[in-house]
Design an enzyme around this catalytic site. Structure first.
Site, PDB file in Angstrom:
ATOM      1  CG  ASP A 258      -4.882   6.502   4.630  1.00 41.94           C
ATOM      2  OD1 ASP A 258      -3.959   6.545   3.918  1.00 41.94           O
ATOM      3  OD2 ASP A 258      -5.915   5.819   4.577  1.00 41.94           O
ATOM      4  CE  LYS A 265      -6.420   9.341   2.701  1.00 39.99           C
ATOM      5  NZ  LYS A 265      -7.214   8.365   1.793  1.00 39.99           N
ATOM      6  CG  ASP A 276      -8.464   4.851   7.502  1.00 37.83           C
ATOM      7  OD1 ASP A 276      -9.635   4.192   7.404  1.00 37.83           O
ATOM      8  OD2 ASP A 276      -7.447   4.637   7.091  1.00 37.83           O
ATOM      9  CG  ASP A 335      -5.553   7.335  -0.033  1.00 41.32           C
ATOM     10  OD1 ASP A 335      -4.866   6.802   0.724  1.00 41.32           O
ATOM     11  OD2 ASP A 335      -6.186   8.251  -0.532  1.00 41.32           O
ATOM     12  NE  ARG A 339      -8.141  -1.213  -1.404  1.00 42.40           N
ATOM     13  CZ  ARG A 339      -9.408  -0.860  -2.395  1.00 42.40           C
ATOM     14  NH1 ARG A 339      -9.226  -0.732  -4.053  1.00 42.40           N
ATOM     15  NH2 ARG A 339      -9.980   0.944  -2.259  1.00 42.40           N
TER      16      ARG A 339
HETATM   17  N1  BES Z   1      -9.220   5.456   5.202  1.00 45.13           N
HETATM   18  C1  BES Z   1      -9.214   5.744   3.138  1.00 45.13           C
HETATM   19  C2  BES Z   1     -10.733   6.031   2.886  1.00 45.13           C
HETATM   20  C3  BES Z   1     -11.976   6.699   3.404  1.00 45.13           C
HETATM   21  C4  BES Z   1     -11.647   8.238   2.925  1.00 45.13           C
HETATM   22  C5  BES Z   1     -12.717   6.950   4.253  1.00 45.13           C
HETATM   23  C6  BES Z   1     -12.169   9.701   2.769  1.00 45.13           C
HETATM   24  C7  BES Z   1     -13.696   7.711   4.773  1.00 45.13           C
HETATM   25  C8  BES Z   1     -13.194   8.821   3.679  1.00 45.13           C
HETATM   26  C9  BES Z   1      -9.016   4.050   2.845  1.00 45.13           C
HETATM   27  O1  BES Z   1      -7.997   4.249   2.984  1.00 45.13           O
HETATM   28  C10 BES Z   1      -8.447   5.054   1.447  1.00 45.13           C
HETATM   29  O2  BES Z   1      -7.937   5.915   1.197  1.00 45.13           O
HETATM   30  N2  BES Z   1      -9.507   4.471  -0.132  1.00 45.13           N
HETATM   31  C11 BES Z   1      -8.744   5.522  -1.255  1.00 45.13           C
HETATM   32  C12 BES Z   1      -9.046   4.097  -1.804  1.00 45.13           C
HETATM   33  C13 BES Z   1      -8.467   4.899  -3.828  1.00 45.13           C
HETATM   34  C14 BES Z   1      -7.249   4.777  -3.394  1.00 45.13           C
HETATM   35  C15 BES Z   1      -8.455   3.329  -4.917  1.00 45.13           C
HETATM   36  C16 BES Z   1     -10.582   6.078  -1.594  1.00 45.13           C
HETATM   37  O3  BES Z   1     -11.365   5.800  -0.704  1.00 45.13           O
HETATM   38  O4  BES Z   1     -10.020   7.306  -1.874  1.00 45.13           O
HETATM   39 ZN    ZN Z   2      -7.457   3.872   5.099  1.00 44.68          ZN
HETATM   40 MN    MN Z   3      -5.891   5.643   2.197  1.00 45.67          MN
END
Ligand code: BES
Ligand code: ZN
Ligand code: MN
Length: 490
Positions: A258, A265, A276, A335, A339
């Protein structure tokens, strides 16, 4: 590593040869007349051994045992948690010693509580696990054989079988989650799933881009379109009960890397986004354990898998896609991709007329902030289902914590250009993610496990935990009809 279970009292344990012998001593231990019990009794009386959890007393070539190194370890009341901590402390004390421990004897001085044997097996496996796949000089796990001694064999057998199978599943999950993304592509994951079909009662089907397009999984496809790696949709089936029995469906997030996509990111710790696919890895691990235990239940495992990459063809913030359910989604942040792949897998789950669907996903950084690395986030509108998952987590010492799902949390997901947006504001981010998923679960009882904080460890001990394989396995096995003996079959 091989586990064996033996009926051993302390006299019997004394006679067992091993490189190291860990003896778990509960509070209120009543020494018998054999020399080892007497030794433990003396040490307790003198205050050199404390039955409080994690307190260690190390001995070398004691006359009372055949093993060269011996550790007496307090386990307090002997709860599964105390046993887990005590065994972890003992293995920590043995670590790095030369010669390395190849044969370990681990004995309970008193009859283990329910769940304590499983906790001991899991803790030994966890402490001795070594990742080797992408290292050139292979120095694997030194521990080869573990003998578990309990006073009464019959009572311990079923729990031991489940514990050993759970370890096999946890270690498969660790292996796949630990592999770097260039050694664990969606195609590689599909291959790993196919390999599980060699176990009895397991079958596997893998769909590629064309089949997924035919299913109209427009949301899943949008995430995958920025990557050179073709997506895979993995369908695993375990059939241990008559077809009339509705299956439980597990859906695992399988993002093999990811980057965030166009909503990219920051560079720091981005390597950890190889984890991920921890949800997907946990589904593979559960099937590995089912293949070994062959319980009388039906389970389906669904894994949508792809990379989330920035590219000329990648999906852009503001793009609107149509999910398999027909609902349109405005992708405001690329990101929030988990979902987007899960929603189509949830729609696909409908065809199995499931008794329940549980999705498992490293879904939000917000869940890490909320619950840290101790408990996974549990979301469900179904109280009975939530209770069963909470209880399974307690029993397996793979904890989760229930979070709210009030409709008010969905306010921020409103979109001017589609039926729903894929993100809301920063506040309550783990909950708004769950509210997004909930829109796709009208046809079955559903629960969501956010394992973003629990699936792996950062820092010096960086690596997959194999969670929540233990929780899921316990949850599934608890559904079996009890056997005539009153205990369920392992
Ligand atoms: N895979 C990430 C979630 C994640 C982040 C898991 C850090 C463990 C550590 C997910 O796909 C993601 O990027 N989520 C975003 C959502 C946001 C953009 C609403 C997040 O949590 O920042
Ligand atoms: Zn993710
Ligand atoms: Mn993500």
């Amino acid at each position: 590593m091989n586990f064996e279970l033996k009926s051993l009292d302390l006299a019997g344990a004394s006679a067992q040869s091993a490189d190291a012998f860990i003896l778990l001593v509960p509070a209120g231990f009543k020494p018998g007349r054999d020399p080892l019990a007497a030794l433990v009794g003396q040490a307790l009386k003198a205050g050199d051994l404390d039955s409080q959890p994690g307190k260690l007393l190390a001995l070398y070539r004691p006359a009372q045992a055949k093993a060269a190194r011996m550790l007496l370890v307090g386990v307090g009341d002997g709860t599964p948690r105390q046993v887990r901590l005590a065994v972890a402390a003992a293995l920590g004390a043995l670590r790095g010693g030369t010669p390395a421990v190849k044969r370990l004897l681990l004995c309970f001085a008193g009859a283990p509580q329910r769940g304590a044997l499983r906790a001991a097996v899991a803790a030994v496996a966890d402490a001795s696990y070594v990742y080797t796949t992408t290292k050139s000089k292979v120095e694997g796990r030194s521990l080869a054989r573990v003998t578990l001694g309990v006073p009464k064999l019959a009572e311990a057998k079923a729990e031991f079988a489940q514990a050993a199978a759970a370890v096999a599943g946890i270690e498969l999950a660790k292996e796949w989650a630990n592999r770097p993304a260039n050694h664990a592509t969606p195609t590689d994951l599909a291959q790993a799933a196919r390999a599980l079909a060699k176990f009895p009662k397991i079958s596997c089907q893998v769909l590629g881009p064309r089949e997924v397009a035919r299913l109209k999984m427009g949301s899943f496809m949008a995430v995958a379109q920025g990557s050179e790696q073709p997506l895979r949709f993995i369908v695993l089936q375990y059939k241990g009960a008559p077809a009339a029995q509705a299956p439980t469906v597990l859906v695992g997030k399988g993002i093999t890397f990811d980057t965030g996509g166009i909503s990219i990111k920051p560079a720091g710790e981005m390597d950890e986004m190889k984890f991920d696919m921890g949800g997907a890895a946990s589904v593979l691990g559960v099937f590995r354990a089912l293949g070994e235990l062959e319980p009388a239940i039906n389970v389906v495992g669904l894994i949508p898998s792809c990379e989330n990459m920035p590219d000329g063809r990648a999906v852009k913030p503001g793009d609107v896609v149509t999910s398999m359910s027909g609902q349109t989604i405005e992708i405001l942040n690329t990101d929030a991709e988990g979902r987007l792949i899960l929603c189509d897998a949830l729609s696909y789950a409908e065809r199995f007329k499931p008794a329940a669907v549980v999705d498992i996903a490293t879904l939000t950084g917000a869940c890490v902030i909320a619950l840290g690395a101790v408990r996974s986030g549990l979301f469900s509108a179904d109280d009975a289902l939530a209770q069963r998952l909470l209880a399974a987590g307690e029993t397996a010492q793979d904890l989760c914590w229930r979070m709210p799902l009030d409709d008010d949390y969905a306010e921020g997901l409103k979109s001017n250009f589609a039926d729903v947006a894929n993100v809301a504001g920063r506040a309550g981010g783990a909950i708004t993610a769950a509210k997004f998923l909930q829109r796709f679960t009208a046809k079955f009882p559903w629960a969501h496990l956010d394992i973003a904080g629990t699936a792996w460890k950062s820092g010096a001990a960086k690596g997959s935990t194999g969670r929540p394989v233990g929780l899921l396995l316990e949850f599934l096995l608890a559904q079996q009809a009890p056997t005539r003996s009153g205990r369920r079959k392992a």
